[in-house]
Structures are given as structure tokens and as C-alpha cells.
Design a protein around this motif. Structure first.
Motif, PDB file in Angstrom:
ATOM      1  N   THR A  66       0.813  -1.222   0.000  1.00 57.52           N
ATOM      2  CA  THR A  66       0.000   0.000   0.000  1.00 57.52           C
ATOM      3  C   THR A  66       0.845   1.270   0.000  1.00 57.52           C
ATOM      4  O   THR A  66       0.363   2.354  -0.321  1.00 57.52           O
ATOM      5  N   GLY A  67       2.111   1.135   0.382  1.00 55.34           N
ATOM      6  CA  GLY A  67       3.048   2.268   0.386  1.00 55.34           C
ATOM      7  C   GLY A  67       4.348   1.864  -0.266  1.00 55.34           C
ATOM      8  O   GLY A  67       4.457   0.804  -0.889  1.00 55.34           O
ATOM      9  N   GLU A  68       5.360   2.709  -0.129  1.00 60.51           N
ATOM     10  CA  GLU A  68       6.667   2.409  -0.725  1.00 60.51           C
ATOM     11  C   GLU A  68       7.212   1.086  -0.226  1.00 60.51           C
ATOM     12  O   GLU A  68       7.089   0.767   0.962  1.00 60.51           O
ATOM     13  N   PRO A  69       7.754   0.257  -1.117  1.00 60.67           N
ATOM     14  CA  PRO A  69       8.042   0.489  -2.543  1.00 60.67           C
ATOM     15  C   PRO A  69       6.916   0.068  -3.478  1.00 60.67           C
ATOM     16  O   PRO A  69       7.167  -0.177  -4.639  1.00 60.67           O
ATOM     17  N   ASN A  70       5.680  -0.046  -2.936  1.00 60.69           N
ATOM     18  CA  ASN A  70       4.507  -0.361  -3.762  1.00 60.69           C
ATOM     19  C   ASN A  70       4.663  -1.680  -4.506  1.00 60.69           C
ATOM     20  O   ASN A  70       4.474  -1.772  -5.721  1.00 60.69           O
ATOM     21  N   ILE A  71       4.960  -2.723  -3.736  1.00 60.99           N
ATOM     22  CA  ILE A  71       5.160  -4.046  -4.345  1.00 60.99           C
ATOM     23  C   ILE A  71       3.855  -4.543  -4.959  1.00 60.99           C
ATOM     24  O   ILE A  71       2.798  -4.530  -4.317  1.00 60.99           O
ATOM     25  N   CYS A  72       3.939  -4.970  -6.179  1.00 61.74           N
ATOM     26  CA  CYS A  72       2.804  -5.608  -6.844  1.00 61.74           C
ATOM     27  C   CYS A  72       3.185  -7.045  -7.207  1.00 61.74           C
ATOM     28  O   CYS A  72       2.511  -7.982  -6.816  1.00 61.74           O
ATOM     29  N   PHE A  73       4.263  -7.170  -7.936  1.00 62.34           N
ATOM     30  CA  PHE A  73       4.763  -8.485  -8.333  1.00 62.34           C
ATOM     31  C   PHE A  73       5.961  -8.860  -7.460  1.00 62.34           C
ATOM     32  O   PHE A  73       6.826  -8.030  -7.173  1.00 62.34           O
ATOM     33  N   TYR A  74       6.008 -10.141  -7.054  1.00 59.95           N
ATOM     34  CA  TYR A  74       7.138 -10.651  -6.266  1.00 59.95           C
ATOM     35  C   TYR A  74       7.439 -12.076  -6.709  1.00 59.95           C
ATOM     36  O   TYR A  74       6.528 -12.901  -6.866  1.00 59.95           O
ATOM     37  N   ALA A  75       8.714 -12.361  -6.878  1.00 60.43           N
ATOM     38  CA  ALA A  75       9.170 -13.727  -7.124  1.00 60.43           C
ATOM     39  C   ALA A  75      10.442 -13.948  -6.321  1.00 60.43           C
ATOM     40  O   ALA A  75      11.433 -13.244  -6.517  1.00 60.43           O
ATOM     41  N   GLY A  76      10.408 -14.894  -5.395  1.00 58.22           N
ATOM     42  CA  GLY A  76      11.564 -15.142  -4.537  1.00 58.22           C
ATOM     43  C   GLY A  76      11.922 -16.611  -4.485  1.00 58.22           C
ATOM     44  O   GLY A  76      11.058 -17.467  -4.260  1.00 58.22           O
ATOM     45  N   ARG A  77      13.184 -16.893  -4.723  1.00 57.88           N
ATOM     46  CA  ARG A  77      13.670 -18.278  -4.660  1.00 57.88           C
ATOM     47  C   ARG A  77      14.510 -18.424  -3.385  1.00 57.88           C
ATOM     48  O   ARG A  77      15.471 -17.698  -3.164  1.00 57.88           O
ATOM     49  N   PRO A  78      14.120 -19.347  -2.459  1.00 57.89           N
ATOM     50  CA  PRO A  78      14.881 -19.509  -1.220  1.00 57.89           C
ATOM     51  C   PRO A  78      16.330 -19.863  -1.498  1.00 57.89           C
ATOM     52  O   PRO A  78      16.636 -20.614  -2.430  1.00 57.89           O
ATOM     53  N   LEU A  79      17.221 -19.295  -0.682  1.00 59.28           N
ATOM     54  CA  LEU A  79      18.651 -19.589  -0.769  1.00 59.28           C
ATOM     55  C   LEU A  79      19.051 -20.413   0.446  1.00 59.28           C
ATOM     56  O   LEU A  79      18.900 -19.962   1.584  1.00 59.28           O
ATOM     57  N   LYS A  80      19.567 -21.609   0.200  1.00 58.12           N
ATOM     58  CA  LYS A  80      19.915 -22.511   1.292  1.00 58.12           C
ATOM     59  C   LYS A  80      21.431 -22.617   1.449  1.00 58.12           C
ATOM     60  O   LYS A  80      22.173 -22.511   0.476  1.00 58.12           O
ATOM     61  N   ASP A  81      21.848 -22.838   2.683  1.00 61.09           N
ATOM     62  CA  ASP A  81      23.272 -22.978   2.953  1.00 61.09           C
ATOM     63  C   ASP A  81      23.688 -24.435   2.754  1.00 61.09           C
ATOM     64  O   ASP A  81      22.898 -25.276   2.300  1.00 61.09           O
ATOM     65  N   LEU A  82      24.921 -24.749   3.102  1.00 61.11           N
ATOM     66  CA  LEU A  82      25.452 -26.090   2.881  1.00 61.11           C
ATOM     67  C   LEU A  82      24.718 -27.156   3.695  1.00 61.11           C
ATOM     68  O   LEU A  82      24.718 -28.324   3.317  1.00 61.11           O
ATOM     69  N   GLN A  83      24.086 -26.750   4.799  1.00 63.49           N
ATOM     70  CA  GLN A  83      23.356 -27.696   5.632  1.00 63.49           C
ATOM     71  C   GLN A  83      21.880 -27.784   5.260  1.00 63.49           C
ATOM     72  O   GLN A  83      21.143 -28.567   5.849  1.00 63.49           O
ATOM     73  N   GLY A  84      21.455 -26.969   4.306  1.00 66.26           N
ATOM     74  CA  GLY A  84      20.072 -27.021   3.859  1.00 66.26           C
ATOM     75  C   GLY A  84      19.145 -26.048   4.552  1.00 66.26           C
ATOM     76  O   GLY A  84      17.920 -26.111   4.355  1.00 66.26           O
ATOM     77  N   PHE A  85      19.678 -25.117   5.335  1.00 66.16           N
ATOM     78  CA  PHE A  85      18.843 -24.113   5.992  1.00 66.16           C
ATOM     79  C   PHE A  85      18.584 -22.952   5.038  1.00 66.16           C
ATOM     80  O   PHE A  85      19.517 -22.423   4.424  1.00 66.16           O
ATOM     81  N   ALA A  86      17.319 -22.549   4.934  1.00 71.49           N
ATOM     82  CA  ALA A  86      16.959 -21.416   4.077  1.00 71.49           C
ATOM     83  C   ALA A  86      17.287 -20.124   4.817  1.00 71.49           C
ATOM     84  O   ALA A  86      16.607 -19.746   5.778  1.00 71.49           O
ATOM     85  N   LEU A  87      18.330 -19.441   4.380  1.00 70.15           N
ATOM     86  CA  LEU A  87      18.792 -18.232   5.061  1.00 70.15           C
ATOM     87  C   LEU A  87      18.120 -16.974   4.530  1.00 70.15           C
ATOM     88  O   LEU A  87      18.011 -15.978   5.236  1.00 70.15           O
ATOM     89  N   GLY A  88      17.677 -16.994   3.286  1.00 70.21           N
ATOM     90  CA  GLY A  88      17.068 -15.819   2.673  1.00 70.21           C
ATOM     91  C   GLY A  88      16.629 -16.149   1.265  1.00 70.21           C
ATOM     92  O   GLY A  88      16.304 -17.300   0.959  1.00 70.21           O
ATOM     93  N   THR A  89      16.632 -15.152   0.389  1.00 71.96           N
ATOM     94  CA  THR A  89      16.153 -15.367  -0.973  1.00 71.96           C
ATOM     95  C   THR A  89      16.945 -14.535  -1.978  1.00 71.96           C
ATOM     96  O   THR A  89      17.598 -13.546  -1.616  1.00 71.96           O
ATOM     97  N   LEU A  90      16.832 -14.933  -3.232  1.00 73.79           N
ATOM     98  CA  LEU A  90      17.090 -14.052  -4.367  1.00 73.79           C
ATOM     99  C   LEU A  90      15.708 -13.692  -4.897  1.00 73.79           C
ATOM    100  O   LEU A  90      14.941 -14.593  -5.255  1.00 73.79           O
ATOM    101  N   CYS A  91      15.369 -12.403  -4.904  1.00 70.69           N
ATOM    102  CA  CYS A  91      13.991 -12.045  -5.260  1.00 70.69           C
ATOM    103  C   CYS A  91      13.927 -10.900  -6.259  1.00 70.69           C
ATOM    104  O   CYS A  91      14.837 -10.065  -6.352  1.00 70.69           O
ATOM    105  N   LEU A  92      12.822 -10.886  -6.988  1.00 71.01           N
ATOM    106  CA  LEU A  92      12.505  -9.862  -7.978  1.00 71.01           C
ATOM    107  C   LEU A  92      11.236  -9.147  -7.527  1.00 71.01           C
ATOM    108  O   LEU A  92      10.292  -9.784  -7.048  1.00 71.01           O
ATOM    109  N   ILE A  93      11.194  -7.816  -7.721  1.00 77.61           N
ATOM    110  CA  ILE A  93      10.038  -7.015  -7.319  1.00 77.61           C
ATOM    111  C   ILE A  93       9.699  -6.041  -8.442  1.00 77.61           C
ATOM    112  O   ILE A  93      10.588  -5.424  -9.029  1.00 77.61           O
ATOM    113  N   ASP A  94       8.395  -5.940  -8.726  1.00 78.54           N
ATOM    114  CA  ASP A  94       7.931  -4.960  -9.701  1.00 78.54           C
ATOM    115  C   ASP A  94       6.715  -4.247  -9.131  1.00 78.54           C
ATOM    116  O   ASP A  94       6.047  -4.747  -8.211  1.00 78.54           O
ATOM    117  N   GLN A  95       6.436  -3.087  -9.670  1.00 80.19           N
ATOM    118  CA  GLN A  95       5.306  -2.274  -9.193  1.00 80.19           C
ATOM    119  C   GLN A  95       4.094  -2.394 -10.101  1.00 80.19           C
ATOM    120  O   GLN A  95       3.161  -1.598 -10.004  1.00 80.19           O
TER     121      GLN A  95
END
Length: 319
Positions: free
Chosen positions: A105-134
Motif C-alpha cells: 500500500t506504500g513504498e516500494p509499492n510491491i505488486c509483483f514478487y518472485a523469490g527463490r529460497p537460498l539454502k546454505d550447505l546444511q540445507g537451511f533457508a537463510l534468505g532469498t534471491l527475489c525480484l520485485i515490480d510495481q
């Protein structure tokens, strides 16, 4: 708005993340290169490499935003790390989970989101590589494959970073990793007015073992001591091998007296290890214990230097 549930392995995941030395570090070209490429390939205004911490998501690489973090309870990536595949939101305004999210509803006005989880060597999802569009978007199969490829490269970079801060012989943190993580820990202690104690260790007689029995025997003793450190200290304590026969432990929210009790437990564990029939060497060590004092220790290096000096005093008393 629906906040994301916590992963089933959240406690371990957060511990791995804190020990990764990735949080609150400087920008790195290896990750910035990927987010620049992702933004160009997908023609999106925002591409991020995120790390999902306990109460925030922090941006390891950020292209298209003028902030370094957002609260976790509004983070799309907090939802994405629960998935084993790409988490795709074509139009957040039409999704009940996100329609009233302040990032929509406010900045950055996310409309589209695509995020792929990023896992470490032990298989824990630490974060993502993500794309955002308005504006609303869909990804075709080729787009999804491209995002998957970029995410695998990002995971390789994460793995390379983790390996670069891990001691190859023992599997515990090395000097580089310790300096990064310990600086973060001392900053936390200063901010929250918590005590911190450093213990500097040196193995006794390692050179004699190397000279008389060979370096393979010496390496075995080093690995054994690293294993005992893991038993004697808490999982939240930062234990590292600085190099050679030198080890160090930083104990956050721990006083000197409590640290000395941990050292006593380590000494007992070493005695018990010595009594095992299969053990053919005598594991002994000297140590120096020092309380963190911001007025005297301007950096973690100052703390290490004092711990080292105290350790040598203890070693000289034995001779």
C-alpha cells in the motif's frame, strides 16, 4: 495482511545465520553482480539478495531500494523461505495475504514478487534471491528456469563465503570468521549493556608431538580439542581456531566467573578424554580469560591481544 509462519527449524536456522558472518557485512560484488544481472534480465526495478533474521529481513545486495532492511513481519521473503521452490505473487494487491501489507500500500509499492529460497550447505533457508515490480507480472517457464539458475549461483556464493570462514582441519570458525562475528557480538553487548568474556587457548606441547610423532598426530590433537570446546561451551558461544595451536572463545552475556566455570568443564572433559583406552596422547592447554571493557578494548583485536598475554602468563607458571 498475513505474517509468515516460522520455519520448523527456526532456532537452528537463526543460529546458522548468526554464525555465517553474512549479516550486517559490507556490500560484496559477488552478490551485487547477481542482482544487477537479475534486474536487467527480468526488466524489474528491484532485485535483492535477502537474509531473514529474527525480526527483520536484511539485504545482502540491494538494487533499486534505498534501505538496507525491513521488518520481518511484513517481508515477502519470510513467506518465501518456507517453500522449496520459487514463491510467486503475480499481483499482491489481489492476494489476501498481502493486499494490506504496508510494502504494497506504500513504498516500494510491491505488486509483483518472485523469490527463490537460498539454502546454505546444511540445507537451511537463510534468505532469498527475489525480484520485485510495481505492476502485475507472470513468469514463463523459461523465466522460472533463469531465476532458478541465478539462485543456484547465489547459493554457490553463499557456500563459498561460509567455507572461507571455516577452519578446514577442525570444521569450526577460522580467524577471518571469528573477527567478523566477534565484532558484531561486541557491538551488540555495548548496545544492550551486556557483559562479554574472551578466553584465549594455546595447546601445550603440540610442537613436541609434531616433532616426535608427526603432524598427523598433531592434527588429531587439534581436532580433538576443537571437539571438546563444542562440548564445554554453549552453542551460542563463538568458538574458533585462530591458527596453529591457538583457539579462542567469545562468550556473550557471560561474566569472567561463569567463563572460568566453562574452562573448568573443558579441563574435566580433557581429563576424561585422556583416560579413554584408545587415547594415546595427553591433551593439555593454557588459557587467558579477559572481560570485555569498551574503555580499554577498542576492537576485538585488543581483546585477543590481552587474552594472549594472559595465556602466556599462565603457561610460564607451568614451567
Amino acid at each position: 495482511m498475513t505474517s509468515a509462519a516460522l520455519p520448523a527449524d527456526e532456532a537452528l536456522r537463526l543460529e546458522v545465520l548468526q554464525r555465517s558472518a553474512l549479516l550486517d557485512g559490507p556490500n560484496e560484488e559477488r552478490f551485487d553482480r547477481l542482482t544487477r544481472l537479475a534486474r536487467r534480465l527480468f526488466d524489474v526495478p528491484i532485485a535483492l539478495v535477502t537474509l531473514v533474521d529474527a525480526n527483520r529481513q536484511w539485504f545482502k545486495s540491494c538494487m533499486g531500494l534505498n534501505t538496507t532492511e525491513t521488518p520481518r513481519d511484513v517481508a515477502f521473503c519470510a513467506h518465501a523461505i518456507l517453500e522449496d521452490h520459487i514463491f510467486l505473487i503475480p499481483d499482491a494487491r489481489a492476494d489476501q495475504r498481502f493486499a494490506h501489507n504496508p510494502l504494497v500500500t506504500g513504498e516500494p509499492n510491491i505488486c509483483f514478487y518472485a523469490g527463490r529460497p537460498l539454502k546454505d550447505l546444511q540445507g537451511f533457508a537463510l534468505g532469498t534471491l527475489c525480484l520485485i515490480d510495481q505492476k502485475p507480472r507472470e513468469l514463463c517457464d523459461d523465466d522460472l528456469a533463469t531465476l532458478e539458475d541465478l539462485a543456484q549461483i547465489a547459493e554457490s556464493e553463499l557456500a563459498g563465503f561460509q567455507l572461507s570462514i571455516t577452519d578446514e582441519l577442525t570444521g569450526i570458525t577460522n580467524r577471518r570468521g571469528f573477527l567478523n562475528l566477534a565484532a558484531y557480538g561486541l557491538t551488540l553487548c555495548q548496545r544492550q549493556k551486556l557483559p562479554a568474556t574472551l578466553v584465549f587457548f594455546d595447546l601445550d606441547g603440540l610442537k613436541a608431538i609434531n616433532d616426535t610423532r608427526g603432524h598427523a598426530a598433531g592434527d588429531g590433537l587439534i581436532r580433538q580439542f576443537a571437539s571438546l570446546l563444542a562440548v564445554a561451551f554453549r552453542s551460542s558461544d563463538l568458538v574458533a581456531r585462530l591458527g596453529g595451536d591457538e583457539f579462542v572463545a567469545l562468550l556473550v552475556n557471560v561474566t569472567v566467573s561463569d567463563a572460568r566455570r566453562a574452562v573448568a568443564a573443558l579441563e574435566l572433559a580433557a581429563i576424561q578424554e585422556k583416560q579413554k583406552p584408545e587415547n594415546t596422547w595427553d591433551l593439555q592447554f593454557s588459557c587467558g580469560v579477559v572481560a570485555f571493557d569498551p574503555s580499554r578494548h577498542g576492537s576485538i583485536s585488543d581483546l585477543i591481544e590481552e587474552g594472549d598475554a594472559l595465556m602466556y602468563q599462565a603457561k610460564r607458571k607451568k614451567s
